[in-house]
Motif scaffolding. Structure first.
Motif, PDB file in Angstrom:
ATOM      1  N   ALA A 109       0.824  -1.206   0.000  1.00 29.87           N
ATOM      2  CA  ALA A 109       0.000   0.000   0.000  1.00 29.87           C
ATOM      3  C   ALA A 109       0.860   1.259   0.000  1.00 29.87           C
ATOM      4  O   ALA A 109       0.560   2.247  -0.690  1.00 29.87           O
ATOM      5  CB  ALA A 109      -0.931  -0.007   1.213  1.00 29.87           C
ATOM      6  N   ILE A 110       1.950   1.236   0.768  1.00 29.36           N
ATOM      7  CA  ILE A 110       2.855   2.385   0.810  1.00 29.36           C
ATOM      8  C   ILE A 110       3.518   2.577  -0.550  1.00 29.36           C
ATOM      9  O   ILE A 110       3.673   3.708  -1.042  1.00 29.36           O
ATOM     10  CB  ILE A 110       3.899   2.193   1.922  1.00 29.36           C
ATOM     11  CG1 ILE A 110       3.229   2.344   3.294  1.00 29.36           C
ATOM     12  CG2 ILE A 110       5.053   3.187   1.787  1.00 29.36           C
ATOM     13  CD1 ILE A 110       4.119   2.018   4.454  1.00 29.36           C
ATOM     14  N   GLY A 111       3.918   1.480  -1.170  1.00 26.74           N
ATOM     15  CA  GLY A 111       4.489   1.587  -2.511  1.00 26.74           C
ATOM     16  C   GLY A 111       3.502   2.150  -3.511  1.00 26.74           C
ATOM     17  O   GLY A 111       3.858   2.984  -4.363  1.00 26.74           O
ATOM     18  N   MET A 112       2.251   1.721  -3.425  1.00 26.84           N
ATOM     19  CA  MET A 112       1.232   2.253  -4.327  1.00 26.84           C
ATOM     20  C   MET A 112       0.992   3.737  -4.070  1.00 26.84           C
ATOM     21  O   MET A 112       0.774   4.511  -5.006  1.00 26.84           O
ATOM     22  CB  MET A 112      -0.063   1.461  -4.154  1.00 26.84           C
ATOM     23  CG  MET A 112       0.031   0.007  -4.617  1.00 26.84           C
ATOM     24  SD  MET A 112      -1.446  -0.953  -4.228  1.00 26.84           S
ATOM     25  CE  MET A 112      -2.651  -0.147  -5.266  1.00 26.84           C
ATOM     26  N   THR A 126       4.095   4.962   7.111  1.00 24.52           N
ATOM     27  CA  THR A 126       5.286   4.267   7.611  1.00 24.52           C
ATOM     28  C   THR A 126       5.527   4.585   9.076  1.00 24.52           C
ATOM     29  O   THR A 126       5.836   3.703   9.885  1.00 24.52           O
ATOM     30  CB  THR A 126       6.513   4.666   6.787  1.00 24.52           C
ATOM     31  OG1 THR A 126       6.274   4.367   5.401  1.00 24.52           O
ATOM     32  CG2 THR A 126       7.749   3.892   7.243  1.00 24.52           C
ATOM     33  N   ALA A 127       5.377   5.858   9.431  1.00 27.03           N
ATOM     34  CA  ALA A 127       5.561   6.255  10.829  1.00 27.03           C
ATOM     35  C   ALA A 127       4.526   5.581  11.729  1.00 27.03           C
ATOM     36  O   ALA A 127       4.846   5.123  12.830  1.00 27.03           O
ATOM     37  CB  ALA A 127       5.472   7.769  10.963  1.00 27.03           C
ATOM     38  N   LEU A 128       3.294   5.497  11.265  1.00 23.79           N
ATOM     39  CA  LEU A 128       2.257   4.837  12.057  1.00 23.79           C
ATOM     40  C   LEU A 128       2.538   3.347  12.188  1.00 23.79           C
ATOM     41  O   LEU A 128       2.294   2.747  13.249  1.00 23.79           O
ATOM     42  CB  LEU A 128       0.889   5.065  11.413  1.00 23.79           C
ATOM     43  CG  LEU A 128       0.347   6.501  11.475  1.00 23.79           C
ATOM     44  CD1 LEU A 128      -0.948   6.620  10.689  1.00 23.79           C
ATOM     45  CD2 LEU A 128       0.135   6.919  12.920  1.00 23.79           C
ATOM     46  N   TYR A 129       3.036   2.737  11.128  1.00 28.52           N
ATOM     47  CA  TYR A 129       3.395   1.312  11.178  1.00 28.52           C
ATOM     48  C   TYR A 129       4.452   1.071  12.260  1.00 28.52           C
ATOM     49  O   TYR A 129       4.321   0.161  13.084  1.00 28.52           O
ATOM     50  CB  TYR A 129       3.907   0.871   9.811  1.00 28.52           C
ATOM     51  CG  TYR A 129       4.559  -0.489   9.803  1.00 28.52           C
ATOM     52  CD1 TYR A 129       3.806  -1.645   9.577  1.00 28.52           C
ATOM     53  CD2 TYR A 129       5.930  -0.636  10.015  1.00 28.52           C
ATOM     54  CE1 TYR A 129       4.404  -2.894   9.575  1.00 28.52           C
ATOM     55  CE2 TYR A 129       6.524  -1.889  10.011  1.00 28.52           C
ATOM     56  CZ  TYR A 129       5.758  -3.008   9.785  1.00 28.52           C
ATOM     57  OH  TYR A 129       6.352  -4.242   9.791  1.00 28.52           O
ATOM     58  N   LEU A 130       5.492   1.890  12.257  1.00 32.55           N
ATOM     59  CA  LEU A 130       6.555   1.731  13.254  1.00 32.55           C
ATOM     60  C   LEU A 130       6.038   2.029  14.661  1.00 32.55           C
ATOM     61  O   LEU A 130       6.456   1.392  15.636  1.00 32.55           O
ATOM     62  CB  LEU A 130       7.726   2.660  12.909  1.00 32.55           C
ATOM     63  CG  LEU A 130       8.445   2.339  11.590  1.00 32.55           C
ATOM     64  CD1 LEU A 130       9.508   3.392  11.291  1.00 32.55           C
ATOM     65  CD2 LEU A 130       9.082   0.951  11.635  1.00 32.55           C
ATOM     66  N   LEU A 131       5.130   3.000  14.787  1.00 27.16           N
ATOM     67  CA  LEU A 131       4.554   3.314  16.094  1.00 27.16           C
ATOM     68  C   LEU A 131       3.771   2.122  16.649  1.00 27.16           C
ATOM     69  O   LEU A 131       3.902   1.762  17.821  1.00 27.16           O
ATOM     70  CB  LEU A 131       3.638   4.538  15.975  1.00 27.16           C
ATOM     71  CG  LEU A 131       2.870   4.936  17.241  1.00 27.16           C
ATOM     72  CD1 LEU A 131       3.832   5.422  18.317  1.00 27.16           C
ATOM     73  CD2 LEU A 131       1.832   6.008  16.921  1.00 27.16           C
ATOM     74  N   VAL A 132       2.970   1.495  15.787  1.00 30.47           N
ATOM     75  CA  VAL A 132       2.152   0.359  16.229  1.00 30.47           C
ATOM     76  C   VAL A 132       3.025  -0.804  16.661  1.00 30.47           C
ATOM     77  O   VAL A 132       2.817  -1.410  17.716  1.00 30.47           O
ATOM     78  CB  VAL A 132       1.192  -0.071  15.100  1.00 30.47           C
ATOM     79  CG1 VAL A 132       0.543  -1.409  15.440  1.00 30.47           C
ATOM     80  CG2 VAL A 132       0.119   0.983  14.882  1.00 30.47           C
ATOM     81  N   LEU A 133       4.045  -1.138  15.869  1.00 30.41           N
ATOM     82  CA  LEU A 133       4.848  -2.324  16.156  1.00 30.41           C
ATOM     83  C   LEU A 133       5.897  -2.103  17.229  1.00 30.41           C
ATOM     84  O   LEU A 133       6.223  -3.028  17.975  1.00 30.41           O
ATOM     85  CB  LEU A 133       5.514  -2.831  14.876  1.00 30.41           C
ATOM     86  CG  LEU A 133       4.708  -3.904  14.120  1.00 30.41           C
ATOM     87  CD1 LEU A 133       3.442  -3.297  13.552  1.00 30.41           C
ATOM     88  CD2 LEU A 133       5.523  -4.553  13.028  1.00 30.41           C
ATOM     89  N   MET A 134       6.445  -0.893  17.329  1.00 34.84           N
ATOM     90  CA  MET A 134       7.547  -0.666  18.257  1.00 34.84           C
ATOM     91  C   MET A 134       7.109  -0.035  19.576  1.00 34.84           C
ATOM     92  O   MET A 134       7.851  -0.097  20.564  1.00 34.84           O
ATOM     93  CB  MET A 134       8.603   0.223  17.587  1.00 34.84           C
ATOM     94  CG  MET A 134       9.196  -0.386  16.327  1.00 34.84           C
ATOM     95  SD  MET A 134      10.419   0.676  15.523  1.00 34.84           S
ATOM     96  CE  MET A 134      11.740   0.634  16.725  1.00 34.84           C
TER      97      MET A 134
END
Length: 232
Positions: A109-112, A126-134
């Motif tokens: 999705a980010i690539g698209m 991307t920032a939200l992805y890292l926030l959720v996982l880390m």
């Protein structure tokens, strides 16, 4: 090929590769199946497919005035599911790899988004992805769960050194162990030992039991409810 837009399109592909590489770094740090290379390639591929969808062509080689980007996007979304399914596996009712598969889906999705000229939105995602996982993920692991009322019963051959391997495997997965009881089973052939262990850690106990069942020498590994907890 419109050479005048080559620079901007290349920048979008590079942005997709960079942002998805950041996602892959988090997965690789946790030693997951899909790391930096997989996420970067997924993001780059999705970005390229989107750019191609924005610049269709007719049979004669000329550029068509109407695009078909939505159809290309739909095919990318459905196609990426096969790649995500490849990192999911089930071991004795324990499902592993779901987070990595979801990450690959988000990388597409980010690539698209980068391919559709939405690089700032891709950066936020991307920032939200890292926030959720880390950040949010580790906090969620600290929340009390029903696993605290569960114990693990393990059976293995006597005098085989299996308990040491069991505790080592649990420690490597981030669990603390407390052996509550040990019972020798002389009625089995060869003689075996049955131990009851309380494991505390972040991951679901079913994942740990699936791993312990694969430890050499373990005859059985089962979860059961702690009756003392019920009385309290």
């Amino acid at each position: 090929m419109d050479w005048s837009v080559l620079g901007s399109e290349a920048a979008r592909v590079a942005s997709a590769a960079l942002l998805c590489s950041l996602m892959g770094l988090e997965r690789q740090y946790h030693q997951k199946a899909a790391g930096v290379r997989t996420h970067a390639l997924v993001g780059m591929g999705a970005c390229l497919f989107t750019i191609v969808g924005l610049h269709p062509w007719d049979a004669a080689g000329g550029v068509s005035p109407s695009g078909d980007a939505m159809r290309v996007a739909a095919q990318v979304v459905s196609g990426i599911g096969f790649l995500g399914a490849g990192v999911i596996f089930v071991n004795r009712d324990a499902v592993r790899g779901l987070t990595t598969a979801a990450g690959i889906w988000v990388a597409a999705a980010i690539g698209m988004a980068c391919g559709a000229r939405m690089v700032p939105l891709a950066a936020v995602a991307t920032a939200l992805y890292l926030l959720v996982l880390m950040v949010i993920g580790p906090l969620a692991h600290r929340m009390p769960t029903r696993d605290r009322d569960l114990l693990v019963r393990l059976t293995y051959p006597d005098r085989s050194g299996t308990l040491r391997r069991i505790l080592t495997a649990a420690t490597e997965m981030g669990f603390q162990s407390a052996v509550l009881s040990t019972r020798q089973r002389r009625d089995s052939d060869p003689p075996s030992v049955e131990v009851v262990v309380r494991f505390t850690g972040g991951l679901p106990l079913r994942d740990l039991v699936a791993e312990l069942s694969e430890v050499p020498g373990v005859a059985s590994a089962t979860l059961f409810q702690d009756s003392h907890e019920d009385e309290e």
